[in-house]
Design a protein around this motif. Structure first.
Motif, mmCIF file in Angstrom:
data_model
loop_
_atom_site.group_PDB
_atom_site.id
_atom_site.type_symbol
_atom_site.label_atom_id
_atom_site.label_comp_id
_atom_site.label_asym_id
_atom_site.label_seq_id
_atom_site.Cartn_x
_atom_site.Cartn_y
_atom_site.Cartn_z
ATOM 1 N N GLY A 255 0.791 -1.216 0.000
ATOM 2 C CA GLY A 255 0.000 0.000 0.000
ATOM 3 C C GLY A 255 0.825 1.268 0.000
ATOM 4 N N VAL A 256 0.128 2.394 -0.077
ATOM 5 C CA VAL A 256 0.782 3.698 -0.025
ATOM 6 C C VAL A 256 1.493 3.880 1.312
ATOM 7 C CG1 VAL A 256 0.352 6.185 0.079
ATOM 8 C CG2 VAL A 256 -0.786 4.792 -1.667
ATOM 9 N N LEU A 257 0.841 3.460 2.388
ATOM 10 C CA LEU A 257 1.434 3.599 3.715
ATOM 11 C C LEU A 257 2.710 2.781 3.837
ATOM 12 C CD1 LEU A 257 0.866 5.183 6.253
ATOM 13 C CD2 LEU A 257 -0.522 3.284 7.092
ATOM 14 N N ASP A 258 2.772 1.649 3.134
ATOM 15 C CA ASP A 258 3.995 0.842 3.123
ATOM 16 C C ASP A 258 5.140 1.576 2.430
ATOM 17 O OD1 ASP A 258 2.755 -1.384 4.363
ATOM 18 O OD2 ASP A 258 1.896 -1.980 2.443
ATOM 19 N N ARG A 259 4.810 2.453 1.484
ATOM 20 C CA ARG A 259 5.834 3.185 0.746
ATOM 21 C C ARG A 259 6.250 4.469 1.448
ATOM 22 N NH1 ARG A 259 8.953 0.683 -0.901
ATOM 23 N NH2 ARG A 259 9.877 2.556 -1.753
ATOM 24 N N ILE A 260 5.341 5.081 2.175
ATOM 25 C CA ILE A 260 5.673 6.388 2.759
ATOM 26 C C ILE A 260 5.962 6.308 4.260
ATOM 27 C CG2 ILE A 260 4.258 7.565 1.036
ATOM 28 C CD1 ILE A 260 2.229 8.143 3.263
ATOM 29 N N ASP A 261 5.906 5.094 4.841
ATOM 30 C CA ASP A 261 6.089 4.995 6.293
ATOM 31 C C ASP A 261 7.406 5.606 6.765
ATOM 32 O OD1 ASP A 261 7.701 3.051 5.179
ATOM 33 O OD2 ASP A 261 6.847 1.372 6.317
ATOM 34 N N SER A 262 8.473 5.390 5.994
ATOM 35 C CA SER A 262 9.791 5.882 6.421
ATOM 36 C C SER A 262 10.011 7.364 6.132
ATOM 37 C CB SER A 262 10.908 5.059 5.761
ATOM 38 O OG SER A 262 10.801 5.101 4.358
ATOM 39 N N ILE A 263 9.137 7.982 5.347
ATOM 40 C CA ILE A 263 9.317 9.418 5.077
ATOM 41 C C ILE A 263 8.355 10.285 5.895
ATOM 42 C CG2 ILE A 263 10.135 8.944 2.734
ATOM 43 C CD1 ILE A 263 7.471 10.083 1.710
ATOM 44 N N LEU A 264 7.605 9.676 6.815
ATOM 45 C CA LEU A 264 6.643 10.443 7.591
ATOM 46 C C LEU A 264 7.297 11.267 8.706
ATOM 47 C CD1 LEU A 264 3.644 7.942 7.944
ATOM 48 C CD2 LEU A 264 3.766 10.001 6.520
ATOM 49 N N PHE A 265 8.246 10.679 9.431
ATOM 50 C CA PHE A 265 8.817 11.369 10.581
ATOM 51 C C PHE A 265 9.956 12.348 10.256
ATOM 52 C CE2 PHE A 265 7.489 7.657 13.591
ATOM 53 C CZ PHE A 265 6.178 8.025 13.434
#
Length: 280
Positions: A255-265
């Protein structure tokens, strides 16, 4: 279908690795294109990626035991995402107060009221988890005169960090790193990821913007470490929900969350650092 036809189809069919690589390139290209298109392109990215991530979080929350209510999750997530830019004149304390009183009050009468407190808390948590990072990306991007550069290199640092961690971890990784959350992660990969992030920031912050290399190293460390924390946080949520991916929107990636999880913080810490040291 004959055996020969089946064999020919299998030869033409792309491998899972190729699908993963192509999907990654398309995803990164869309993000970079949105950033380069200007402010409205970035707004569109935030609405698209943020909306899909909130939708995926809602699905995860259901499997984690308390389904985030859409009527709270999406409006509040959207507000947090634009709270520092488009909606900066709207008082955050007012919105949170309304979310507290109206949100919990509604659970006295709507279906699922027995789980009201848990669902309300999950909705608020999801809105903060996804909305606030996008807010800081927008704050970075709209900073003058080098907001676009800061935004791009923050993302590049995390992308390179992920790639370095995967490459080194798969090749020479021997010591598990948070094995109970993500069994494939290793200490060697984590160190390589942080080093990769620092190198990107040395190029972007020091060489391109001409800022002291010590600041570049510090920002690289913050981006690299917080990126890995973000990855682990989402992995932990998926373990609680007992799912492999947040969704199946992106072929080969989940999913999208799997791709952006590391760029959130990272944008949160990068923005706070450059603001404190007046580097913008």
């Amino acid at each position: 279908m004959t055996t020969r036809t089946t064999e020919m189809w299998n030869l033409k069919k792309p491998s899972p690795l190729m699908i993963r690589i192509l999907s990654a390139f398309v995803f990164i290209a869309v993000v970079i294109a949105g950033i380069l298109l200007g402010l409205y392109g970035v707004f569109a990215l935030v609405l698209l990626l943020g909306g899909l991530a909130l939708w995926e979080f809602r699905g995860l929350s259901d499997k984690m035991g308390s389904r985030a209510p859409s009527w709270l999750l999406f409006p509040l997530g959207g507000f947090f995402a634009f709270s520092g830019t488009v909606l900066k004149k709207v008082d955050v304390e007012l919105v949170l107060s309304l979310a507290l009183v109206a949100g919990l009050g509604l659970f006295l009468v709507v279906p699922g009221r027995r789980q009201g407190l848990g669902r309300w808390a999950m909705g608020l948590a999801g809105a903060l988890y996804i909305g606030m990072p996008f807010n800081y990306y927008l704050l970075l991007y709209t900073s003058q005169p080098n907001g676009r550069v800061w935004t791009l290199f923050t993302i590049f640092a995390v992308v390179v960090s992920d790639a370095a961690a995967l490459l080194v971890g798969s090749r020479i990784g021997r010591h598990p790193f948070f094995a109970s959350i993500s069994p494939r992660k290793t200490v060697e990969g984590a160190i390589a990821g942080v080093v990769g992030s620092v190198l990107v920031m040395l190029i972007g912050v020091s060489a391109v913007l001409g800022i002291n290399p010590l600041h570049a190293i510090a920002i690289g460390l913050l981006a690299g470490i917080s990126g890995q924390v973000g990855d682990l946080v989402e992995s932990q949520m998926k373990r609680i929900a007992e799912v492999k991916d947040s969704s199946h929107l992106i072929p080969g990636h989940g999913g999208v969350l799997d791709r952006i999880d590391s760029i959130l913080f990272p944008p949160i810490l990068v923005y706070l650092y450059v603001t404190v040291f007046h580097l913008l």
